[in-house]
Design a protein around this motif. Structure first.
Motif, PDB file in Angstrom:
ATOM      1  N   PHE A 125       0.699  -1.065  -0.034  1.00 29.40           N
ATOM      2  CA  PHE A 125       0.001   0.152  -0.617  1.00 29.40           C
ATOM      3  C   PHE A 125       1.131   0.993  -0.295  1.00 29.40           C
ATOM      4  O   PHE A 125       0.434   2.221  -1.074  1.00 29.40           O
ATOM      5  N   VAL A 126       1.749   1.628   1.358  1.00 30.28           N
ATOM      6  CA  VAL A 126       2.546   2.558   0.958  1.00 30.28           C
ATOM      7  C   VAL A 126       2.437   2.865  -0.664  1.00 30.28           C
ATOM      8  O   VAL A 126       3.494   3.997  -0.501  1.00 30.28           O
ATOM      9  N   PRO A 127       3.559   2.314  -1.143  1.00 33.71           N
ATOM     10  CA  PRO A 127       4.314   2.822  -2.434  1.00 33.71           C
ATOM     11  C   PRO A 127       3.378   3.083  -3.472  1.00 33.71           C
ATOM     12  O   PRO A 127       3.478   4.474  -4.183  1.00 33.71           O
ATOM     13  N   ILE A 128       2.324   2.802  -2.999  1.00 33.97           N
ATOM     14  CA  ILE A 128       1.007   3.977  -4.210  1.00 33.97           C
ATOM     15  C   ILE A 128       0.420   4.740  -3.999  1.00 33.97           C
ATOM     16  O   ILE A 128       0.736   6.001  -4.514  1.00 33.97           O
ATOM     17  N   ILE A 129       0.643   5.163  -2.207  1.00 31.90           N
ATOM     18  CA  ILE A 129       0.065   6.157  -1.697  1.00 31.90           C
ATOM     19  C   ILE A 129       1.683   7.187  -2.208  1.00 31.90           C
ATOM     20  O   ILE A 129       1.416   8.911  -2.470  1.00 31.90           O
ATOM     21  N   LEU A 130       2.691   6.725  -2.191  1.00 31.91           N
ATOM     22  CA  LEU A 130       3.675   7.609  -2.049  1.00 31.91           C
ATOM     23  C   LEU A 130       4.452   7.947  -3.805  1.00 31.91           C
ATOM     24  O   LEU A 130       4.141   8.958  -3.940  1.00 31.91           O
ATOM     25  N   GLU A 131       3.832   6.912  -4.524  1.00 31.70           N
ATOM     26  CA  GLU A 131       3.557   7.257  -5.830  1.00 31.70           C
ATOM     27  C   GLU A 131       2.510   8.750  -6.283  1.00 31.70           C
ATOM     28  O   GLU A 131       2.805   9.793  -6.572  1.00 31.70           O
TER      29      GLU A 131
ATOM     30  N   VAL B 106       1.535  14.291  -7.542  1.00 32.74           N
ATOM     31  CA  VAL B 106       0.608  15.808  -6.712  1.00 32.74           C
ATOM     32  C   VAL B 106       1.364  16.941  -6.690  1.00 32.74           C
ATOM     33  O   VAL B 106       1.263  17.777  -7.115  1.00 32.74           O
ATOM     34  N   TRP B 107       2.106  16.896  -6.164  1.00 31.17           N
ATOM     35  CA  TRP B 107       3.622  17.218  -6.288  1.00 31.17           C
ATOM     36  C   TRP B 107       3.582  17.912  -7.432  1.00 31.17           C
ATOM     37  O   TRP B 107       4.765  18.948  -8.090  1.00 31.17           O
ATOM     38  N   PHE B 108       4.548  16.912  -8.509  1.00 28.13           N
ATOM     39  CA  PHE B 108       4.968  17.583  -9.296  1.00 28.13           C
ATOM     40  C   PHE B 108       3.509  17.865 -10.332  1.00 28.13           C
ATOM     41  O   PHE B 108       4.064  19.152 -11.063  1.00 28.13           O
ATOM     42  N   ARG B 109       2.685  17.967 -10.299  1.00 32.15           N
ATOM     43  CA  ARG B 109       1.204  18.204 -11.246  1.00 32.15           C
ATOM     44  C   ARG B 109       1.631  20.564  -9.911  1.00 32.15           C
ATOM     45  O   ARG B 109       1.193  21.175 -11.433  1.00 32.15           O
ATOM     46  N   ARG B 110       1.977  20.165  -8.466  1.00 28.24           N
ATOM     47  CA  ARG B 110       1.593  21.320  -8.267  1.00 28.24           C
ATOM     48  C   ARG B 110       2.849  22.313  -8.605  1.00 28.24           C
ATOM     49  O   ARG B 110       2.890  23.313  -9.148  1.00 28.24           O
ATOM     50  N   HIS B 111       4.120  22.055  -8.547  1.00 27.51           N
ATOM     51  CA  HIS B 111       4.700  22.475  -9.017  1.00 27.51           C
ATOM     52  C   HIS B 111       5.044  22.697 -10.669  1.00 27.51           C
ATOM     53  O   HIS B 111       5.451  23.816 -11.520  1.00 27.51           O
TER      54      HIS B 111
END
Length: 239
Positions: free
Chosen positions: A217-223, A228-233
């Motif tokens: 589960f965690v790798p999915i959340i991190l991806e 989201v970070w890339f979209r915002r930047h």
């Protein structure tokens, strides 16, 4: 939550045992979500088409649903501890009366919880949810005073009005960010098709649902966080 039956067969167990261990996995993943401050979780527990399965399996699933709904909402249990409101999304009237009673009791026990939402979709299909939403829009449009409309009442029906009549939206659910299907099957199988048509990320895990855990589960959340970070930047760079 796919793969319960194949998991059971691979372990030499009864199919019913696979569904029972699938419930254990649900509790495990739900607690991880709540600890990560994920405020809304929706699970596909029983499709309308699942009523076509063998009577023994359907009966076992009905007993499991009835018992586990009440267990989930018991005093001091997970939903109460984290302030989770439980919604059962679907054609509840298709269930046996005992399961309908358990649904009403479980929803009533958690109706004042306001920190998070758990949607258990059963008996559910996305096409049925969309059809019901359109029917609701039409009934509402035709019930309004004729002077309200400049043209045909049906012209008042838009994407926004259909969206507002979806069962999940009416129960307070936000747009879907991530949809995960386990067991290696790469199809949506009529689950939240409307809600996943825009910005939802789709992830298909090879792990059977009863084995699905933190390391899946965690790798999915991190991806998702990375995207989201890339979209915002990207937006900041363009502006």
């Amino acid at each position: 939550m796919d793969g319960n039956r194949r998991y059971a067969r691979g372990k030499g167990k009864m199919v019913q045992e696979g569904h029972g261990e699938g419930y254990v996995a649900l509790r495990r993943i739900l607690e991880i979500c709540l600890r990560l401050n994920i405020h809304c979780v929706s699970v596909y527990a029983f499709a309308i088409d699942n009523f076509k399965r063998s009577p023994d399996e359907v009966d076992a699933l009905m007993h499991l649903a009835e018992n586990k709904l009440l267990e989930l909402c018991a005093h001091g249990n997970l939903l109460q501890e984290y302030g989770v409101k439980l919604n059962v999304i679907g054609k509840i009237q298709m269930f046996p009366e005992s399961v309908q009673t358990a649904v009403r009791k479980a929803e009533d026990l958690t109706k004042r919880n306001n920190r998070s939402i758990l949607n258990i979709c059963m008996p559910y299909s996305s096409r049925d949810e969309m059809t019901s939403a359109v029917e609701g829009c039409i009934r509402e449009a035709l019930a309004k005073d004729n002077d309200y409309f400049t043209n045909d009442p049906v012209e008042s029906i838009t994407e926004d009005t259909i969206n507002s009549h979806l069962m999940s939206v009416q129960r307070g659910s936000p747009p879907v960010d991530i949809l995960i299907r386990t067991s290696g099957v790469k199809r949506l199988s009529d689950f939240m098709l409307w809600q996943c048509c825009e910005n939802a990320q789709l992830h298909f895990s090879k792990t059977y649902w009863p084995d699905f855990g933190l390391f899946d589960f965690v790798p999915i959340i991190l991806e998702w966080q990375r995207s989201v970070w890339f979209r915002r930047h990207d937006v900041l760079f363009r502006s």
